[in-house]
Design a protein around this motif. Structure first.
Motif, PDB file in Angstrom:
ATOM      1  N   MET A   1      11.323 -10.190  -5.342  1.00  0.00           N
ATOM      2  CA  MET A   1      11.146  -8.741  -5.499  1.00  0.00           C
ATOM      3  C   MET A   1       9.710  -8.414  -5.922  1.00  0.00           C
ATOM      4  O   MET A   1       9.072  -7.568  -5.341  1.00  0.00           O
ATOM      5  N   GLU A   2       9.237  -9.123  -6.929  1.00  0.00           N
ATOM      6  CA  GLU A   2       7.888  -8.861  -7.425  1.00  0.00           C
ATOM      7  C   GLU A   2       6.843  -9.177  -6.359  1.00  0.00           C
ATOM      8  O   GLU A   2       5.871  -8.442  -6.211  1.00  0.00           O
ATOM      9  N   GLN A   3       7.049 -10.247  -5.583  1.00  0.00           N
ATOM     10  CA  GLN A   3       6.090 -10.621  -4.539  1.00  0.00           C
ATOM     11  C   GLN A   3       5.996  -9.551  -3.460  1.00  0.00           C
ATOM     12  O   GLN A   3       4.913  -9.245  -2.978  1.00  0.00           O
ATOM     13  N   SER A   4       7.133  -8.950  -3.098  1.00  0.00           N
ATOM     14  CA  SER A   4       7.095  -7.901  -2.073  1.00  0.00           C
ATOM     15  C   SER A   4       6.350  -6.676  -2.589  1.00  0.00           C
ATOM     16  O   SER A   4       5.664  -5.992  -1.824  1.00  0.00           O
ATOM     17  N   HIS A   5       6.481  -6.404  -3.884  1.00  0.00           N
ATOM     18  CA  HIS A   5       5.747  -5.295  -4.486  1.00  0.00           C
ATOM     19  C   HIS A   5       4.240  -5.559  -4.417  1.00  0.00           C
ATOM     20  O   HIS A   5       3.467  -4.675  -4.046  1.00  0.00           O
ATOM     21  N   VAL A   6       3.835  -6.767  -4.751  1.00  0.00           N
ATOM     22  CA  VAL A   6       2.425  -7.145  -4.693  1.00  0.00           C
ATOM     23  C   VAL A   6       1.931  -7.065  -3.253  1.00  0.00           C
ATOM     24  O   VAL A   6       0.851  -6.548  -2.988  1.00  0.00           O
ATOM     25  N   SER A   7       2.731  -7.531  -2.310  1.00  0.00           N
ATOM     26  CA  SER A   7       2.350  -7.474  -0.894  1.00  0.00           C
ATOM     27  C   SER A   7       2.155  -6.028  -0.441  1.00  0.00           C
ATOM     28  O   SER A   7       1.208  -5.724   0.288  1.00  0.00           O
ATOM     29  N   ALA A   8       3.037  -5.149  -0.877  1.00  0.00           N
ATOM     30  CA  ALA A   8       2.920  -3.731  -0.514  1.00  0.00           C
ATOM     31  C   ALA A   8       1.636  -3.141  -1.096  1.00  0.00           C
ATOM     32  O   ALA A   8       0.924  -2.388  -0.415  1.00  0.00           O
ATOM     33  N   LEU A   9       1.321  -3.489  -2.329  1.00  0.00           N
ATOM     34  CA  LEU A   9       0.084  -3.000  -2.951  1.00  0.00           C
ATOM     35  C   LEU A   9      -1.135  -3.530  -2.210  1.00  0.00           C
ATOM     36  O   LEU A   9      -2.100  -2.798  -1.993  1.00  0.00           O
ATOM     37  N   GLN A  10      -1.081  -4.806  -1.809  1.00  0.00           N
ATOM     38  CA  GLN A  10      -2.209  -5.398  -1.082  1.00  0.00           C
ATOM     39  C   GLN A  10      -2.402  -4.734   0.278  1.00  0.00           C
ATOM     40  O   GLN A  10      -3.528  -4.537   0.720  1.00  0.00           O
ATOM     41  N   LEU A  11      -1.292  -4.375   0.938  1.00  0.00           N
ATOM     42  CA  LEU A  11      -1.391  -3.677   2.223  1.00  0.00           C
ATOM     43  C   LEU A  11      -2.034  -2.305   2.049  1.00  0.00           C
ATOM     44  O   LEU A  11      -2.883  -1.903   2.845  1.00  0.00           O
ATOM     45  N   LYS A  12      -1.626  -1.587   0.995  1.00  0.00           N
ATOM     46  CA  LYS A  12      -2.228  -0.279   0.713  1.00  0.00           C
ATOM     47  C   LYS A  12      -3.720  -0.440   0.432  1.00  0.00           C
ATOM     48  O   LYS A  12      -4.537   0.342   0.899  1.00  0.00           O
ATOM     49  N   HIS A  13      -4.066  -1.462  -0.341  1.00  0.00           N
ATOM     50  CA  HIS A  13      -5.456  -1.742  -0.697  1.00  0.00           C
ATOM     51  C   HIS A  13      -6.268  -1.982   0.572  1.00  0.00           C
ATOM     52  O   HIS A  13      -7.358  -1.417   0.743  1.00  0.00           O
ATOM     53  N   ALA A  14      -5.742  -2.787   1.478  1.00  0.00           N
ATOM     54  CA  ALA A  14      -6.441  -3.082   2.732  1.00  0.00           C
ATOM     55  C   ALA A  14      -6.583  -1.822   3.589  1.00  0.00           C
ATOM     56  O   ALA A  14      -7.615  -1.606   4.229  1.00  0.00           O
ATOM     57  N   GLY A  15      -5.561  -0.978   3.586  1.00  0.00           N
ATOM     58  CA  GLY A  15      -5.615   0.270   4.345  1.00  0.00           C
ATOM     59  C   GLY A  15      -6.690   1.200   3.823  1.00  0.00           C
ATOM     60  O   GLY A  15      -7.422   1.822   4.603  1.00  0.00           O
ATOM     61  N   ILE A  16      -6.804   1.289   2.507  1.00  0.00           N
ATOM     62  CA  ILE A  16      -7.838   2.133   1.906  1.00  0.00           C
ATOM     63  C   ILE A  16      -9.218   1.554   2.209  1.00  0.00           C
ATOM     64  O   ILE A  16     -10.146   2.292   2.533  1.00  0.00           O
ATOM     65  N   GLU A  17      -9.337   0.240   2.152  1.00  0.00           N
ATOM     66  CA  GLU A  17     -10.610  -0.414   2.482  1.00  0.00           C
ATOM     67  C   GLU A  17     -11.024  -0.065   3.909  1.00  0.00           C
ATOM     68  O   GLU A  17     -12.177   0.258   4.178  1.00  0.00           O
TER      69      GLU A  17
END
Length: 51
Positions: A1-17
């Protein structure tokens, strides 16, 4: 569960980049928008490191 949350945050981060890069590559970038995106990116990075 926690890993999927981190993955979602990383995807958002990459999108903003990507949005920042796209805006800066325009002939007349909206610097206020870029600044806002950078703040969002920083908040996401902090969230990722504190999970």
């Amino acid at each position: 569960m926690e890993q999927s949350h981190v993955s979602a945050l990383q995807l958002k981060h990459a999108g903003i980049e990507r949005k920042i890069h796209e805006e800066l590559s325009r002939p007349m970038p909206d610097l206020a928008m870029v600044q806002s995106l950078k703040k969002q990116k920083l908040k996401l990075k902090e969230a990722i490191t504190h999970v």
